[in-house]
Design a protein around this motif. Structure first.
Motif, mmCIF file in Angstrom:
data_model
loop_
_atom_site.group_PDB
_atom_site.id
_atom_site.type_symbol
_atom_site.label_atom_id
_atom_site.label_comp_id
_atom_site.label_asym_id
_atom_site.label_seq_id
_atom_site.Cartn_x
_atom_site.Cartn_y
_atom_site.Cartn_z
ATOM 1 N N ALA A 96 0.757 0.974 2.212
ATOM 2 C CA ALA A 96 1.340 1.087 3.545
ATOM 3 C C ALA A 96 0.277 1.257 4.624
ATOM 4 O O ALA A 96 0.535 0.984 5.802
ATOM 5 N N LEU A 97 -0.914 1.691 4.247
ATOM 6 C CA LEU A 97 -1.991 1.895 5.211
ATOM 7 C C LEU A 97 -2.938 0.710 5.290
ATOM 8 O O LEU A 97 -3.763 0.636 6.202
ATOM 9 N N GLY A 98 -2.833 -0.204 4.323
ATOM 10 C CA GLY A 98 -3.729 -1.347 4.266
ATOM 11 C C GLY A 98 -4.269 -1.527 2.858
ATOM 12 O O GLY A 98 -3.973 -0.739 1.951
ATOM 13 N N PRO A 99 -5.074 -2.568 2.636
ATOM 14 C CA PRO A 99 -5.579 -2.859 1.292
ATOM 15 C C PRO A 99 -6.589 -1.818 0.799
ATOM 16 O O PRO A 99 -7.331 -1.216 1.575
ATOM 17 N N ILE A 100 -6.573 -1.621 -0.513
ATOM 18 C CA ILE A 100 -7.605 -0.851 -1.216
ATOM 19 C C ILE A 100 -8.292 -1.792 -2.194
ATOM 20 O O ILE A 100 -7.630 -2.425 -3.014
ATOM 21 N N GLU A 101 -9.601 -1.893 -2.083
ATOM 22 C CA GLU A 101 -10.395 -2.663 -3.044
ATOM 23 C C GLU A 101 -11.144 -1.678 -3.932
ATOM 24 O O GLU A 101 -11.721 -0.709 -3.438
ATOM 25 N N LYS A 102 -11.134 -1.946 -5.218
ATOM 26 C CA LYS A 102 -11.694 -0.982 -6.166
ATOM 27 C C LYS A 102 -12.577 -1.705 -7.186
ATOM 28 O O LYS A 102 -12.247 -2.801 -7.641
ATOM 29 N N THR A 103 -13.676 -1.074 -7.526
ATOM 30 C CA THR A 103 -14.600 -1.617 -8.515
ATOM 31 C C THR A 103 -14.953 -0.517 -9.510
ATOM 32 O O THR A 103 -15.251 0.610 -9.111
ATOM 33 N N VAL A 104 -14.925 -0.868 -10.787
ATOM 34 C CA VAL A 104 -15.338 0.052 -11.845
ATOM 35 C C VAL A 104 -16.465 -0.611 -12.623
ATOM 36 O O VAL A 104 -16.290 -1.706 -13.179
#
Length: 255
Positions: free
Chosen positions: A89-97
């Motif tokens: 709802a706040l915008g995209p989250i990009e995640k890297t592991v």
């Protein structure tokens, strides 16, 4: 499995760490996910994840990265990197592991493409210890709080929660400075090391400890924002310079 590391990620829960085993340190998973029903007490009988993000604001639904992600894999110099993203709802989250068997580390990185960091708390990099892998009687944590030496604290039978809200206006009771970017938590045999990339963010450290019968709940988190009566509204973020954070976990033998 990569070398001594045996790591399981949950793509249905935002690439959360389900288990982390470093066989050079222990044959047991040292941290990961504790599933619903593990603890008998009602207040602890939910899923507890590792490596996730949670944003909570007054009178609003939580925003998390615990959404289904389609993992994209890349390999370089024996290290494996997993990329994922989700809409919120706040915008995209990009995640890297990134899993590095040579260094024995797992590194998590977030890019929040949000217009602002809303009022409330924003905590990420949760670290949930496996209570079966650490001795209750010798538990401790250590970090820096402005000085050059690690400040070490033994855990006893008294529960505490740094991140517990004081009121609707004050979202946390206290926290750790982590001024050198390092937080350690473990027992007399081994410990987990969390290292923060302070060039991206300087979060506040939060520790929760709760004895639960013959077991215990021990969890750490890293807070980018909290609220009190002095805060006014959200913190704007530029689309060209989004909020980022990076935390690396590893395990070591000894104290």
């Amino acid at each position: 499995r990569l070398g001594d590391l045996d790591v399981v990620l949950n793509a249905r829960r935002g690439l959360a760490i389900a288990s982390f085993i470093d066989r050079s340190v222990s044959e047991q998973s040292l941290f990961g996910t504790i599933e619903h029903g593990y603890f008998e007490t009602i207040e602890l009988s939910v899923d507890w994840y590792t490596g996730n993000l949670v944003q909570e604001a007054p009178l609003r639904h939580k925003v998390t990265d615990l959404e289904s992600m389609t993992p994209l894999f890349s390999v370089a110099d024996d290290a494996v990197t997993v990329h994922g993203s989700c809409e919120t709802a706040l915008g995209p989250i990009e995640k890297t592991v990134a899993i590095d068997p040579v260094g024995g580390t797992i590194e998590l990185a977030w890019t929040l493409r949000w217009d602002e960091l809303p009022a409330g708390s924003l905590r990420l990099g949760h670290l949930t210890l496996n209570p079966e892998a650490f001795d209750t009687d010798t538990l401790w944590f250590a970090t820096h709080n402005g000085g050059t030496n690690l400040e070490r604290h033994q855990l006893g039978a008294v529960p505490f929660d740094h991140g517990a809200a004081v009121s609707a206006l004050v979202s946390a009771r206290q926290g750790l400075g982590i001024t050198e970017g390092v937080l350690l938590v473990g027992d007399a045999q081994h410990h987990v090391r969390a290292e923060i990339d302070q060039s991206l963010a300087r979060p506040l450290g939060l520790v929760t400890f709760q004895p639960a019968g013959e077991r215990y709940f021990l969890r750490c988190a890293f807070s980018l924002t909290e609220s009190d009566e002095t805060r006014r509204g959200g913190i704007p973020r530029d689309a060209e310079a989004p909020q980022r954070a990076r935390i690396r976990f590893s395990a070591r033998a000894g104290q």
